[in-house]
Design a protein around this motif. Sequence first.
Motif, short mmCIF file in Angstrom:
data_model
loop_
_atom_site.label_atom_id
_atom_site.label_comp_id
_atom_site.label_asym_id
_atom_site.label_seq_id
_atom_site.Cartn_x
_atom_site.Cartn_y
_atom_site.Cartn_z
N GLY A 140 -1.46 -30.38 19.84
CA GLY A 140 -1.10 -28.98 19.68
C GLY A 140 -1.15 -28.47 18.25
N ASN A 141 -1.11 -29.38 17.27
CA ASN A 141 -1.17 -28.95 15.87
C ASN A 141 -2.58 -28.61 15.42
OD1 ASN A 141 1.56 -29.42 15.76
ND2 ASN A 141 1.45 -31.18 14.42
N LEU A 142 -3.58 -28.91 16.22
CA LEU A 142 -4.96 -28.57 15.85
C LEU A 142 -5.17 -27.07 16.08
CD1 LEU A 142 -7.07 -31.52 17.31
CD2 LEU A 142 -6.18 -31.24 14.99
N THR A 143 -5.71 -26.41 15.09
CA THR A 143 -5.95 -24.97 15.20
C THR A 143 -7.31 -24.71 15.86
OG1 THR A 143 -7.07 -24.83 13.08
CG2 THR A 143 -4.66 -24.61 13.06
N ASN A 144 -7.54 -23.47 16.24
CA ASN A 144 -8.85 -23.10 16.76
C ASN A 144 -9.93 -23.37 15.72
OD1 ASN A 144 -8.10 -22.31 19.36
ND2 ASN A 144 -7.59 -20.24 18.69
N ASP A 145 -9.62 -23.11 14.47
CA ASP A 145 -10.59 -23.40 13.39
C ASP A 145 -10.89 -24.89 13.33
OD1 ASP A 145 -10.79 -20.73 12.72
OD2 ASP A 145 -9.44 -20.87 11.00
N ASP A 146 -9.85 -25.72 13.46
CA ASP A 146 -10.07 -27.17 13.47
C ASP A 146 -11.04 -27.55 14.60
OD1 ASP A 146 -8.25 -27.60 11.38
OD2 ASP A 146 -6.60 -28.08 12.75
N LEU A 147 -10.79 -27.00 15.78
CA LEU A 147 -11.60 -27.34 16.94
C LEU A 147 -13.02 -26.79 16.81
CD1 LEU A 147 -8.85 -26.83 19.63
CD2 LEU A 147 -9.74 -29.00 18.79
N ASP A 148 -13.17 -25.67 16.12
CA ASP A 148 -14.52 -25.15 15.84
C ASP A 148 -15.28 -26.12 14.94
OD1 ASP A 148 -14.08 -22.86 17.35
OD2 ASP A 148 -13.63 -21.60 15.61
N VAL A 149 -14.59 -26.67 13.94
CA VAL A 149 -15.22 -27.61 13.02
C VAL A 149 -15.60 -28.89 13.75
CG1 VAL A 149 -14.76 -29.09 11.02
CG2 VAL A 149 -14.12 -26.69 10.94
N LYS B 253 -9.48 -34.74 11.79
CA LYS B 253 -8.52 -33.65 11.97
C LYS B 253 -7.18 -34.17 12.50
CE LYS B 253 -10.86 -30.22 10.43
NZ LYS B 253 -10.44 -29.59 9.17
N VAL B 254 -7.22 -35.13 13.41
CA VAL B 254 -5.97 -35.72 13.91
C VAL B 254 -5.24 -36.41 12.76
CG1 VAL B 254 -5.01 -37.51 15.44
CG2 VAL B 254 -6.76 -35.93 16.31
N GLN B 255 -6.00 -37.14 11.96
CA GLN B 255 -5.43 -37.81 10.78
C GLN B 255 -4.75 -36.80 9.86
OE1 GLN B 255 -8.78 -40.15 9.16
NE2 GLN B 255 -7.25 -41.12 7.89
N GLU B 256 -5.47 -35.73 9.57
CA GLU B 256 -4.99 -34.71 8.64
C GLU B 256 -3.76 -33.99 9.16
OE1 GLU B 256 -6.79 -30.41 7.27
OE2 GLU B 256 -8.21 -32.07 7.51
N ARG B 257 -3.80 -33.53 10.41
CA ARG B 257 -2.70 -32.72 10.96
C ARG B 257 -1.46 -33.52 11.30
NH1 ARG B 257 -3.91 -28.12 8.96
NH2 ARG B 257 -5.83 -27.22 9.73
N TYR B 258 -1.65 -34.79 11.65
CA TYR B 258 -0.51 -35.60 12.10
C TYR B 258 -0.09 -36.66 11.09
CZ TYR B 258 -0.73 -33.22 16.52
OH TYR B 258 -0.71 -32.26 17.49
N GLY B 259 -0.84 -36.79 10.00
CA GLY B 259 -0.46 -37.73 8.97
C GLY B 259 -0.46 -39.18 9.42
N VAL B 260 -1.42 -39.53 10.26
CA VAL B 260 -1.52 -40.91 10.75
C VAL B 260 -2.71 -41.60 10.09
CG1 VAL B 260 -0.42 -40.40 12.97
CG2 VAL B 260 -2.90 -40.24 12.78
N ALA B 261 -2.69 -42.92 10.15
CA ALA B 261 -3.79 -43.71 9.60
C ALA B 261 -5.05 -43.51 10.45
CB ALA B 261 -3.42 -45.19 9.59
N LYS B 262 -6.18 -43.79 9.84
CA LYS B 262 -7.45 -43.62 10.53
C LYS B 262 -7.49 -44.42 11.83
CE LYS B 262 -12.42 -43.84 9.98
NZ LYS B 262 -13.55 -44.19 9.14
N GLU B 263 -7.00 -45.65 11.79
CA GLU B 263 -7.02 -46.51 12.98
C GLU B 263 -6.19 -45.90 14.11
OE1 GLU B 263 -6.24 -47.63 9.86
OE2 GLU B 263 -8.17 -48.59 9.46
N GLU B 264 -5.04 -45.32 13.76
CA GLU B 264 -4.19 -44.68 14.77
C GLU B 264 -4.87 -43.45 15.33
OE1 GLU B 264 -1.11 -43.41 17.29
OE2 GLU B 264 -1.70 -45.38 16.55
N ALA B 265 -5.49 -42.66 14.49
CA ALA B 265 -6.20 -41.46 14.95
C ALA B 265 -7.35 -41.87 15.87
CB ALA B 265 -6.71 -40.66 13.76
N GLU B 266 -8.07 -42.93 15.52
CA GLU B 266 -9.17 -43.40 16.37
C GLU B 266 -8.64 -43.87 17.72
OE1 GLU B 266 -10.93 -46.34 13.78
OE2 GLU B 266 -12.49 -44.91 13.14
N ARG B 267 -7.50 -44.56 17.73
CA ARG B 267 -6.91 -45.01 18.98
C ARG B 267 -6.53 -43.82 19.87
NH1 ARG B 267 -2.56 -45.15 21.49
NH2 ARG B 267 -1.30 -44.34 19.79
N GLN B 268 -5.91 -42.81 19.26
CA GLN B 268 -5.52 -41.62 20.02
C GLN B 268 -6.74 -40.93 20.61
OE1 GLN B 268 -2.89 -38.87 18.04
NE2 GLN B 268 -1.63 -40.52 17.21
#
Length: 67
Positions: free
Chosen positions: A22-31, A42-57
């Motif tokens: 839900g923290n991803l904006t329409n602009d994020d999704l356009d990119v 974008k998941v990494q950036e918006r949620y402050g998680v490590a790359k590995e965690e973002a990849e898992r999600q």
Amino acid sequence: MNWDQIEGNWKQLRGKAQQKWGNLTNDDLDVVEGRRDELVGKVQERYGVAKEEAERQVDDWMKSISG
């Protein structure tokens, strides 16, 4: 569903991505435009998680929409 299919159907799937992150904006999704590496970033950036965690999600999300 693979990433080529996700990229090709991004307009339909972006709503599901926004439900998941839900923290991803329409602009994020356009990119993102269905590109896995952009979504991970974008998941990494918006949620402050490590790359590995973002990849898992992102991979878990892909499996969930593949049904």
